[in-house]
Write a protein that holds these residues in place. Structure first.
Motif, short mmCIF file in Angstrom:
data_model
loop_
_atom_site.label_atom_id
_atom_site.label_comp_id
_atom_site.label_asym_id
_atom_site.label_seq_id
_atom_site.Cartn_x
_atom_site.Cartn_y
_atom_site.Cartn_z
N GLN B 81 0.80 -1.23 0.13
CA GLN B 81 -0.05 -0.13 -0.15
C GLN B 81 0.67 1.21 0.04
N PRO B 82 0.65 2.19 -0.86
CA PRO B 82 1.29 3.52 -0.57
C PRO B 82 1.65 3.93 0.98
N GLY B 83 0.90 3.68 1.91
CA GLY B 83 1.23 4.14 3.13
C GLY B 83 2.66 3.08 3.69
N ASP B 84 2.77 2.28 3.07
CA ASP B 84 3.91 1.33 3.59
C ASP B 84 5.11 1.97 2.97
N ARG B 109 14.86 1.56 1.43
CA ARG B 109 13.84 2.56 1.18
C ARG B 109 12.83 1.90 0.25
N LEU B 110 11.64 1.78 0.73
CA LEU B 110 10.48 1.38 -0.10
C LEU B 110 9.62 2.24 -0.71
N PHE B 111 9.46 2.46 -1.99
CA PHE B 111 8.57 3.31 -2.51
C PHE B 111 7.28 2.52 -3.04
N VAL B 112 6.21 2.71 -2.66
CA VAL B 112 4.75 2.01 -3.27
C VAL B 112 4.24 3.09 -4.04
N LYS B 113 3.89 2.83 -5.43
CA LYS B 113 3.30 3.73 -6.12
C LYS B 113 1.95 3.33 -6.36
N ALA B 114 1.16 4.43 -6.24
CA ALA B 114 -0.32 4.13 -6.42
C ALA B 114 -1.02 3.94 -7.85
#
Lengths: 116, 114
Positions: B81-84, B109-114
């Motif tokens: 999820q983006p909040g991750d 660093r984790l980027f979760v793209k919507a």
């Protein structure tokens, strides 16, 4: 929800001065820790404290550093004669027991120390 | 002294897909492993842990796998999820030294793209 609180959030000090970073651990926790994170680097263990004495310390934690639990609630980190390279985020943490005994450490928000 | 290594400084994942964060360790005395999540200007927050007597631990969307023979662990987040989006630290400690010292990896660093 209980939390570890640290004060101040940001401390600026001149090189050579002494600073005291303060922490109030979670009230029923018995183990206390200080870590630091230099900007862009990893979180580094400094010292652990249990039963009013240091349990373990890293090579970073030399005579410049000391810890104290002065009144049964606060846990302080004193840095004497600060150097530019002491600039970092300092995190206090506490846990119910040693972290290898299946319990995690809870961290405070950190104190950003800037030595100028 | 890199006893805990996170070789990927960053990871980008699409929302809803699986995020896999990896961690390797060198010290065979480590017997307790933790994952922490950190947002900017906040302290690390405990996410999930695993003891060396287990090879898997699951908590909701988060699963940690431990391969002792390879000295490797991984954190799976599904669905992401983006909040991750945050920095994830792998950490380890040893009961043989009282468990007073937790060694952290450098973080991913984790980027979760919507």
């Amino acid at each position: 929800e209980p939390e570890v609180t640290q004060t101040p959030s940001h401390q600026v000090t001149q090189m050579g001065q002494e600073v005291i970073l303060r922490c109030v651990p979670i009230s029923n926790h018995l183990y206390f820790y200080w870590y630091r994170q230099i900007l862009g680097q990893k979180v580094e263990f400094l010292v652990s404290f249990y039963n009013n004495e240091i349990s373990e310390k890293s090579e970073i934690f030399d005579d410049q550093f000391s810890v104290e639990r002065p009144d049964g609630s606060n846990f302080t980190l004193k840095i004497r004669s600060t150097k530019l390279e002491d600039s970092a985020m300092y995190f206090c943490a506490s846990s119910e027991s040693g972290t290898a005994m299946n319990t995690e450490a809870f961290f405070g928000q950190g104190t950003r120390l800037t030595v100028v | 002294d890199q006893q805990v290594k996170q070789n990927s400084p960053s990871l980008s994942v699409q929302e809803g897909r699986i995020s896999i964060l990896n961690c390797d360790y060198t010290n065979s005395m480590f017997d307790y492993f933790l994952w922490y999540k950190k947002y900017p200007a906040e302290g690390p927050t405990f996410l999930i842990s695993i003891s060396s007597i287990k090879d898997k631990n699951e908590d909701g969307r988060f699963t940690v796998f431990l391969n002792k023979s390879a000295k490797h662990l991984s954190l799976h987040i599904v669905p992401s999820q983006p909040g991750d989006s945050a920095v994830y630290f792998c950490a380890a400690s040893s009961s043989q030294t009282g468990g007073f010292k937790t060694i952290f990896g450098a973080g991913t660093r984790l980027f979760v793209k919507a």
